[in-house]
Design a protein around this motif. Structure first.
Motif, PDB file in Angstrom:
ATOM      1  N   ASP A  51       0.846  -1.193   0.000  1.00 17.21           N
ATOM      2  CA  ASP A  51       0.000   0.000   0.000  1.00 17.21           C
ATOM      3  C   ASP A  51       0.883   1.245   0.000  1.00 17.21           C
ATOM      4  O   ASP A  51       1.678   1.462   0.911  1.00 17.21           O
ATOM      5  CB  ASP A  51      -0.878  -0.029   1.260  1.00 17.21           C
ATOM      6  CG  ASP A  51      -1.864   1.129   1.340  1.00 17.21           C
ATOM      7  OD1 ASP A  51      -1.747   2.091   0.560  1.00 17.21           O
ATOM      8  OD2 ASP A  51      -2.759   1.062   2.215  1.00 17.21           O
ATOM      9  N   THR A  52       0.758   2.054  -1.050  1.00 18.74           N
ATOM     10  CA  THR A  52       1.487   3.332  -1.122  1.00 18.74           C
ATOM     11  C   THR A  52       0.498   4.487  -1.281  1.00 18.74           C
ATOM     12  O   THR A  52       0.772   5.468  -1.956  1.00 18.74           O
ATOM     13  CB  THR A  52       2.496   3.327  -2.283  1.00 18.74           C
ATOM     14  OG1 THR A  52       1.821   2.994  -3.505  1.00 18.74           O
ATOM     15  CG2 THR A  52       3.607   2.323  -2.041  1.00 18.74           C
ATOM     16  N   SER A  53      -0.660   4.338  -0.649  1.00 19.51           N
ATOM     17  CA  SER A  53      -1.648   5.421  -0.700  1.00 19.51           C
ATOM     18  C   SER A  53      -1.121   6.640   0.069  1.00 19.51           C
ATOM     19  O   SER A  53      -0.131   6.552   0.808  1.00 19.51           O
ATOM     20  CB  SER A  53      -2.974   4.952  -0.099  1.00 19.51           C
ATOM     21  OG  SER A  53      -2.794   4.502   1.225  1.00 19.51           O
ATOM     22  N   TRP A  72       5.810   5.159   5.110  1.00 22.34           N
ATOM     23  CA  TRP A  72       6.350   4.605   3.874  1.00 22.34           C
ATOM     24  C   TRP A  72       7.860   4.406   3.974  1.00 22.34           C
ATOM     25  O   TRP A  72       8.392   3.369   3.579  1.00 22.34           O
ATOM     26  CB  TRP A  72       6.004   5.482   2.682  1.00 22.34           C
ATOM     27  CG  TRP A  72       6.740   5.088   1.431  1.00 22.34           C
ATOM     28  CD1 TRP A  72       7.543   5.856   0.661  1.00 22.34           C
ATOM     29  CD2 TRP A  72       6.745   3.786   0.806  1.00 22.34           C
ATOM     30  NE1 TRP A  72       8.059   5.140  -0.391  1.00 22.34           N
ATOM     31  CE2 TRP A  72       7.578   3.866  -0.323  1.00 22.34           C
ATOM     32  CE3 TRP A  72       6.128   2.581   1.126  1.00 22.34           C
ATOM     33  CZ2 TRP A  72       7.820   2.774  -1.144  1.00 22.34           C
ATOM     34  CZ3 TRP A  72       6.372   1.483   0.297  1.00 22.34           C
ATOM     35  CH2 TRP A  72       7.200   1.592  -0.828  1.00 22.34           C
ATOM     36  N   MET A 112       0.198   6.775   3.726  1.00 26.97           N
ATOM     37  CA  MET A 112       1.482   6.182   4.090  1.00 26.97           C
ATOM     38  C   MET A 112       2.564   7.240   4.263  1.00 26.97           C
ATOM     39  O   MET A 112       3.671   6.950   4.715  1.00 26.97           O
ATOM     40  CB  MET A 112       1.912   5.156   3.037  1.00 26.97           C
ATOM     41  CG  MET A 112       1.103   3.877   3.047  1.00 26.97           C
ATOM     42  SD  MET A 112       1.376   2.874   4.536  1.00 26.97           S
ATOM     43  CE  MET A 112       3.023   2.230   4.220  1.00 26.97           C
ATOM     44  N   ASP A 113       2.258   8.490   3.925  1.00 26.92           N
ATOM     45  CA  ASP A 113       3.204   9.584   4.097  1.00 26.92           C
ATOM     46  C   ASP A 113       3.166  10.151   5.509  1.00 26.92           C
ATOM     47  O   ASP A 113       3.948  11.047   5.841  1.00 26.92           O
ATOM     48  CB  ASP A 113       2.905  10.696   3.080  1.00 26.92           C
ATOM     49  CG  ASP A 113       4.167  11.366   2.562  1.00 26.92           C
ATOM     50  OD1 ASP A 113       5.262  10.824   2.802  1.00 26.92           O
ATOM     51  OD2 ASP A 113       4.064  12.428   1.933  1.00 26.92           O
ATOM     52  N   LYS A 127       6.399   6.850  -4.644  1.00 25.32           N
ATOM     53  CA  LYS A 127       6.024   7.825  -3.623  1.00 25.32           C
ATOM     54  C   LYS A 127       4.556   7.617  -3.234  1.00 25.32           C
ATOM     55  O   LYS A 127       3.723   7.302  -4.081  1.00 25.32           O
ATOM     56  CB  LYS A 127       6.217   9.252  -4.137  1.00 25.32           C
ATOM     57  CG  LYS A 127       7.617   9.566  -4.653  1.00 25.32           C
ATOM     58  CD  LYS A 127       8.660   9.476  -3.549  1.00 25.32           C
ATOM     59  CE  LYS A 127      10.061   9.825  -4.090  1.00 25.32           C
ATOM     60  NZ  LYS A 127      11.107   9.629  -3.058  1.00 25.32           N
ATOM     61  N   PRO A 128       4.217   7.826  -1.955  1.00 25.04           N
ATOM     62  CA  PRO A 128       2.824   7.685  -1.520  1.00 25.04           C
ATOM     63  C   PRO A 128       1.916   8.714  -2.178  1.00 25.04           C
ATOM     64  O   PRO A 128       2.251   9.902  -2.243  1.00 25.04           O
ATOM     65  CB  PRO A 128       2.894   7.930   0.000  1.00 25.04           C
ATOM     66  CG  PRO A 128       4.307   7.648   0.367  1.00 25.04           C
ATOM     67  CD  PRO A 128       5.115   8.091  -0.814  1.00 25.04           C
ATOM     68  N   THR A 147      -7.022   3.961  -1.963  1.00 31.34           N
ATOM     69  CA  THR A 147      -6.645   2.597  -1.601  1.00 31.34           C
ATOM     70  C   THR A 147      -7.484   1.573  -2.368  1.00 31.34           C
ATOM     71  O   THR A 147      -8.476   1.045  -1.860  1.00 31.34           O
ATOM     72  CB  THR A 147      -6.825   2.389  -0.076  1.00 31.34           C
ATOM     73  OG1 THR A 147      -6.247   3.489   0.620  1.00 31.34           O
ATOM     74  CG2 THR A 147      -6.148   1.109   0.377  1.00 31.34           C
TER      75      THR A 147
END
Length: 378
Positions: free
Chosen positions: A77-79, A94, A82-83, A160-161, A165
């Motif tokens: 998951d890089t939504s 992330w 995640m930042d 990158k996030p 999702t």
């Protein structure tokens, strides 16, 4: 460190024993096969073998066990969420996830076929909700400087996030990839996510955290994958508090539920990171456990020596630690697998359990399988 494996001759035969028997292969009352004085599926008292739990002495034939290769698809998951900052420091969720996963991948054996799917990884126009261009196709990891390992490291650094999702679209894509590969080995998907899906299948939804979608279809999808021989591990990162029950159910449906788990907690069936104080340490521990279960503690059951027919009720696992005496590892027959060993589905592989796995894979000892003596159970 991976331990060495006994292998002697065509079948790795390391032990030959058992007295003579009057039972012939055609004898309907026989318990095993006559192999020129070696009886498979039958142990006799009085031989110079080890004593069984019932007081009998039995000696069979032992063959080296080859560690089974695995096929693993990582679904990450890089939504945009995640930042956010990670518990315990180390930057964003992330950044911590990336570091833990790359470290885990560095420790995976070269015969593991590994692929990675990041999601949503949306393109500039935000459509579709899943962009597959950054996915790393399944291939053997090979040596430490292999092209596959270099590509995986490069993509992890580049992603990158951003975005919502679309877990179901990403999961189905991951299943398609692992289901179509010709790579040998048991198949696993490892899903790591920090929240409830915000898109249903086929990108239906707004993608907003405030507008989640029903996650139950993922449970059904995981059950279907498990029925096809694909097991699913699930890691829920901080932010997935509201998704814990559905992630727990997905892990159970995917065939990886932890022993004694509950969908109501606190011991969920997936790897729950929502209450850890240090996300990096928690992820490293979870990934180590998954690697042990999926990659380094499964062994193919070799064909019995001399062409005998395998009797799965008369197989034992033997381990010799460095500088120590040979030990018999009992089979675990209960629902949990914390000590000992169990068969995989179809009895084609032996899976070392929990603490036994940790001990064996952390040593340079030798593991082998013994045929012909009644399986000793815990």
């Amino acid at each position: 460190m991976f331990h060495r494996l006994v292998s002697t001759g065509l079948f790795g035969v390391a032990l030959l024993a058992c007295g003579s028997s009057s039972k012939e292969p055609s004898d309907p009352g026989g318990q095993g096969s006559d192999l020129g004085g070696v009886i498979f599926g039958e142990g006799e008292p009085g031989n110079d073998g080890r004593p069984g739990f019932d007081g009998e002495v039995c000696a069979g034939e032992a063959a080296g066990a080859e560690r089974a290769p695995s096929v693993m698809q990582l679904l990450v998951d890089t939504s945009g969420s995640m930042d956010q900052s990670a518990p315990g420091g180390g930057g964003s969720k992330w950044a911590v996830t990336r570091s833990a996963m790359l470290s885990a991948i560095d420790g995976m054996p070269g015969d593991t076929s590994l692929g990675v799917v990041f999601y949503p990884n949306v393109p500039n126009d935000n459509r579709p909700c899943l962009d597959r261009r950054e996915a790393v196709n399944l291939a053997p990891l090979a040596a430490s400087n292999s092209q596959q390992r270099q590509q995986i490291r490069s993509v992890f650094q580049r992603v990158k996030p951003q975005g919502g999702t679309p877990t179901h679209d990403a999961y189905r894509y991951a299943l398609e990839q692992i289901g179509s590969t010709a790579a040998a080995g048991e198949r696993f998907v490892v899903l790591i996510t920090d929240g409830t899906p915000t898109y249903s299948l086929n990108c239906v939804g707004t993608g907003l955290i405030s507008d989640p979608v029903d996650p139950s279809p993922l449970v059904t999808e995981a059950a279907g994958a498990y029925a096809r021989g694909i097991r699913t591990f699930v890691i829920g990162s901080p932010g997935s508090e509201d998704a814990r029950e559905s992630l727990s159910r997905m892990a159970e449906a995917g065939g990886t539920a932890s022993a004694g788990c509950s969908h109501r907690g606190p011991n969920y069936c997936h790897f729950d990171m929502t209450s850890v104080r240090d996300l990096g340490a928690g992820l490293s521990s979870a990934l180590e456990a998954i690697s042990g279960l999926a990659l380094s503690c499964r062994y193919d059951v070799p064909a019995p020596p001399n062409g005998a027919t395998l009797d799965v009720a008369k197989v034992n696992v033997l381990f010799t630690p460095p500088g120590g005496a040979e030990e018999l590892i009992p089979q675990s027959t209960g629902p949990s697998c914390s000590e000992g060993w169990q068969y995989s589905a179809g009895n084609s592989q032996v899976q070392l359990c929990g603490s036994t796995c940790e001990r064996v894979r952390g040593s340079d000892g030798a593991l082998k399988l013994e045929f012909g003596c009644a399986t000793q159970v815990r």
